[in-house]
Design a protein around this motif. Structure first.
Motif, short mmCIF file in Angstrom:
data_model
loop_
_atom_site.label_atom_id
_atom_site.label_comp_id
_atom_site.label_asym_id
_atom_site.label_seq_id
_atom_site.Cartn_x
_atom_site.Cartn_y
_atom_site.Cartn_z
N ILE B 138 0.85 -1.20 0.00
CA ILE B 138 0.00 0.00 0.00
C ILE B 138 0.89 1.26 0.00
O ILE B 138 0.65 2.21 -0.76
CB ILE B 138 -0.96 0.01 1.22
N ALA B 139 1.94 1.24 0.83
CA ALA B 139 2.84 2.40 0.90
C ALA B 139 3.50 2.65 -0.45
O ALA B 139 3.58 3.81 -0.90
CB ALA B 139 3.89 2.15 1.98
N SER B 156 -6.24 -7.64 2.97
CA SER B 156 -6.56 -9.03 3.34
C SER B 156 -5.76 -9.57 4.53
O SER B 156 -6.30 -10.35 5.30
CB SER B 156 -6.39 -9.94 2.13
N GLY B 157 -4.53 -9.16 4.69
CA GLY B 157 -3.73 -9.73 5.79
C GLY B 157 -3.52 -8.77 6.95
O GLY B 157 -2.80 -9.07 7.89
N ILE B 158 -4.14 -7.60 6.87
CA ILE B 158 -3.87 -6.56 7.88
C ILE B 158 -4.87 -6.65 9.04
O ILE B 158 -6.07 -6.84 8.82
CB ILE B 158 -3.91 -5.16 7.21
N ASP B 159 -4.36 -6.50 10.26
CA ASP B 159 -5.24 -6.61 11.43
C ASP B 159 -6.29 -5.48 11.44
O ASP B 159 -6.08 -4.42 10.84
CB ASP B 159 -4.43 -6.59 12.73
N ALA B 160 -7.38 -5.73 12.16
CA ALA B 160 -8.55 -4.83 12.11
C ALA B 160 -8.22 -3.38 12.50
O ALA B 160 -8.67 -2.44 11.82
CB ALA B 160 -9.63 -5.38 13.03
N MET B 161 -7.41 -3.21 13.52
CA MET B 161 -7.08 -1.85 13.99
C MET B 161 -6.32 -1.06 12.92
O MET B 161 -6.68 0.07 12.57
CB MET B 161 -6.24 -1.92 15.28
N ALA B 162 -5.26 -1.70 12.41
CA ALA B 162 -4.43 -1.05 11.39
C ALA B 162 -5.24 -0.79 10.12
O ALA B 162 -5.09 0.25 9.47
CB ALA B 162 -3.22 -1.91 11.08
N ARG B 163 -6.11 -1.75 9.81
CA ARG B 163 -6.95 -1.63 8.61
C ARG B 163 -7.81 -0.38 8.68
O ARG B 163 -7.85 0.42 7.73
CB ARG B 163 -7.81 -2.88 8.50
N LYS B 164 -8.45 -0.17 9.82
CA LYS B 164 -9.32 1.00 9.98
C LYS B 164 -8.51 2.29 9.84
O LYS B 164 -8.95 3.25 9.20
CB LYS B 164 -10.01 0.95 11.34
N ILE B 166 -5.68 2.72 8.22
CA ILE B 166 -5.23 2.91 6.83
C ILE B 166 -6.39 3.41 5.97
O ILE B 166 -6.24 4.36 5.19
CB ILE B 166 -4.65 1.60 6.25
N ILE B 167 -7.56 2.79 6.13
CA ILE B 167 -8.72 3.16 5.31
C ILE B 167 -9.07 4.64 5.52
O ILE B 167 -9.32 5.38 4.56
CB ILE B 167 -9.92 2.23 5.60
N LYS B 168 -9.02 5.07 6.79
CA LYS B 168 -9.33 6.48 7.09
C LYS B 168 -8.33 7.42 6.42
O LYS B 168 -8.66 8.54 6.04
CB LYS B 168 -9.29 6.69 8.60
N SER B 169 -7.09 6.95 6.30
CA SER B 169 -6.03 7.82 5.79
C SER B 169 -5.93 7.84 4.27
O SER B 169 -5.28 8.74 3.71
CB SER B 169 -4.69 7.39 6.37
N ILE B 170 -6.52 6.86 3.62
CA ILE B 170 -6.40 6.75 2.15
C ILE B 170 -6.73 8.07 1.46
O ILE B 170 -6.02 8.52 0.57
CB ILE B 170 -7.30 5.60 1.63
N ILE B 171 -7.77 8.68 1.93
CA ILE B 171 -8.24 9.93 1.32
C ILE B 171 -7.16 11.04 1.37
O ILE B 171 -7.10 11.91 0.50
CB ILE B 171 -9.57 10.36 2.00
N ALA B 192 -17.25 4.06 4.41
CA ALA B 192 -17.21 5.47 4.83
C ALA B 192 -16.45 6.37 3.86
O ALA B 192 -16.75 7.57 3.77
CB ALA B 192 -16.59 5.55 6.21
N VAL B 193 -15.47 5.82 3.18
CA VAL B 193 -14.65 6.68 2.29
C VAL B 193 -15.11 6.61 0.82
O VAL B 193 -14.57 7.32 -0.03
CB VAL B 193 -13.15 6.30 2.36
#
Lengths: 279, 235
Positions: B138-139, B156-164, B166-171, B192-193
């Protein structure tokens, strides 16, 4: 052009990554073989035997150099195909035709680089042998004197033979790359085309069989074509009269065969050969 | 400005079997779009065709107005599995590879993302877990400045906390006019995004709807996606 050069540089680095390791293995292996072959493994610190040890090492090193160049050539063939079918490499923004040419060219450059390093190592070992082996010392001086005498008699024909033979070796190296790519691309294109219901092994057997059949039919269909394709090889194996004209013709035909395979490979690579899914 | 993605009458066959048929899709600049569909629906294949690694298709694919494969690759960034590297290669060597071969790769951006993802640049690929590798992918993908980002199941392999996180930061990572096409199974987490949802079914795009419209119908994206399949099954 900039991306072509950058891609070439990265590929060249990839393909020459293990060169130093190969040279170390070769040096150690040739040393060990010399050691164990020399006086049944007993090395006496004796001026006469010591000098002979280096001569034997040099001889084994030169024989092994040919073997290691062959091994290195095979590794570059393997790397060519690995790069061609890899998604990471195929995602780079470069035209497929350029990518293919870059891949082959970098392999040849790596091979040339390895051969030059082998020559340098051989020269260093020769210099050591020259210093320690009196017999080798006098033989080399005699050889250079002979070469000096022969150089005075060198005419254009001999020069053409020398550079022609060198060119033939280069064209053969390229032809090897082209043929291996052709077999890889065409079989993969067939695998992607044939129905999936057939088992993978069965498809592979069929595709290899079809390739062989098509190649055989193409050759058999035209006697003239067969003669053209086989001529450079006949020349190399000394089955022709071996005149200067034969060498020129063999070179020309070899060049044409190379261009033909390059053309087919480029088409197959850019239109049909997919990168494997990179997951 | 040309649309980041325009696909017209796309047909793709493999082993005499149609994988994609008569697919048309246009994405507008600056959007985050989810590509949804069941396993084997053709999401990855579609992304591979867009990025020019899948061959022998019919129809036209344009990325930022460019149809030629090499030009398309220049205007998109695809989450590649890094299979071209040996397991012993270090993160900083991969970064060097990207720096040399992608003119739009920003080292500054990568360093920011690497720190955000808690990745050590001296780590070797063999020392990384699946999740860490996904974070690196992703980076690397977002360190390029392109018109289109193709994210194929990136979490797919990223834990739930980190996933959330990352998703918030994509934007924040994407350029204002860039578009992201993202295929993922975590619909509720990415919802949400999202600006748009595209559903691929029966080998083609069968639905393209904005999240605004979905929400106007008092539905969540996940409900909409699930109800879409329920409706299809009932029919």
């Amino acid at each position: 052009m900039a991306i072509f050069n950058r891609y070439f540089t990265v590929l060249f680095r990839l393909k020459t990554k293990w060169i130093s390791l190969l040279l170390i293995i070769q040096t150690v292996a040739s040393f060990a073989m010399t050691f164990f072959n020399f006086n049944n493994g007993h090395v006496y610190i004796n001026r006469q035997i010591f000098s002979n040890f280096f001569t034997l090492w040099l001889a084994i090193f030169i024989v092994q150099a040919l073997l290691f160049i062959g091994i290195f050539y095979l590794t570059t063939c393997f790397q060519n195909e690995r790069v061609s079918g890899n998604q990471t490499w195929r995602l780079i923004p470069i035209d497929d035709k350029k990518l293919y040419f870059d891949n082959i060219l970098s392999s040849f450059a790596a091979l040339l680089f390895f051969a030059i390093l082998e020559i340098i190592c051989t020269l260093i070992l020769s210099a050591v042998t020259f210093t320690f082996d009196g017999q080798f010392h006098s033989s080399i001086i005699e050889m250079f004197a002979d070469i000096g005498r022969h150089l005075q008699q060198v005419d254009l024909e001999i020069m053409f033979d020398f550079f022609g033979a060198l060119m033939m070796v280069i064209l053969c190296a390229f032809l090897g790359y082209f043929i291996i790519s052709f077999l890889n691309y065409s079989s993969r294109a067939l695998l992607d085309f044939l129905p999936q219901a057939l088992s993978k092994i069965y498809v592979r057997v069929i595709s290899v069989f079809i390739i062989i059949l098509v190649a055989w039919l193409m050759i058999k269909a035209n006697d003239v074509g067969l003669k053209i394709i086989s001529f450079p090889f006949k020349f190399m194996f000394g089955e022709t009269s071996g005149t200067n004209d034969d060498l020129a013709l063999a070179l020309l035909l070899m060049l044409l065969i190379n261009i033909l395979f390059w053309f087919f490979d480029t088409i197959l690579f850019s239109k049909f050969f997919e990168a494997r899914e990179g997951k | 400005m040309a649309n980041p993605l325009e696909i017209t009458d796309l047909v793709y066959k493999k082993n005499q079997k149609k994988i994609i048929t008569d697919l048309n899709l246009t994405l507008k600049p600056g959007k985050i779009v989810a590509l949804l569909g069941e396993n084997g629906a053709g999401k990855t294949t579609l992304m591979r065709i867009i990025s020019g690694v899948a061959k022998n298709y019919q129809g036209t694919v344009k990325v930022a107005g460019f149809a030629k494969e090499s030009e398309r690759k220049d205007h998109l960034s695809f989450t590649d599995g890094l299979t071209g590297f040996s397991h012993s290669v270090k993160v900083n060597e991969i970064v060097k590879f990207y720096q040399i071969l992608y003119h739009d790769f920003s080292l500054k951006q990568f360093e920011q993302l690497r720190k955000f993802m808690n990745l050590d640049s001296d780590l070797r690929l063999s020392e990384m877990s699946k999740g860490m590798k996904e974070k690196l992918i992703i980076a690397l993908t977002f360190s390029r400045k392109t018109d289109l980002y193709l994210l194929d199941e990136p979490f797919s392999g990223i834990d739930a906390m980190a996933r959330k996180k990352i998703i918030k930061s994509i934007i924040l990572w994407k350029q204002e006019k860039s578009t992201i096409l993202i295929s993922d199974h975590f619909v509720n987490e990415i919802a949400a995004v999202l600006d748009e949802v595209v559903i691929i079914k029966n080998k083609t795009i069968c639905m393209q709807k904005s999240t605004e419209e979905i929400r106007a119908d008092n539905q969540t994206v996940e409900d909409f996606y699930e109800s879409f399949y329920q409706r299809e099954e009932e029919e």
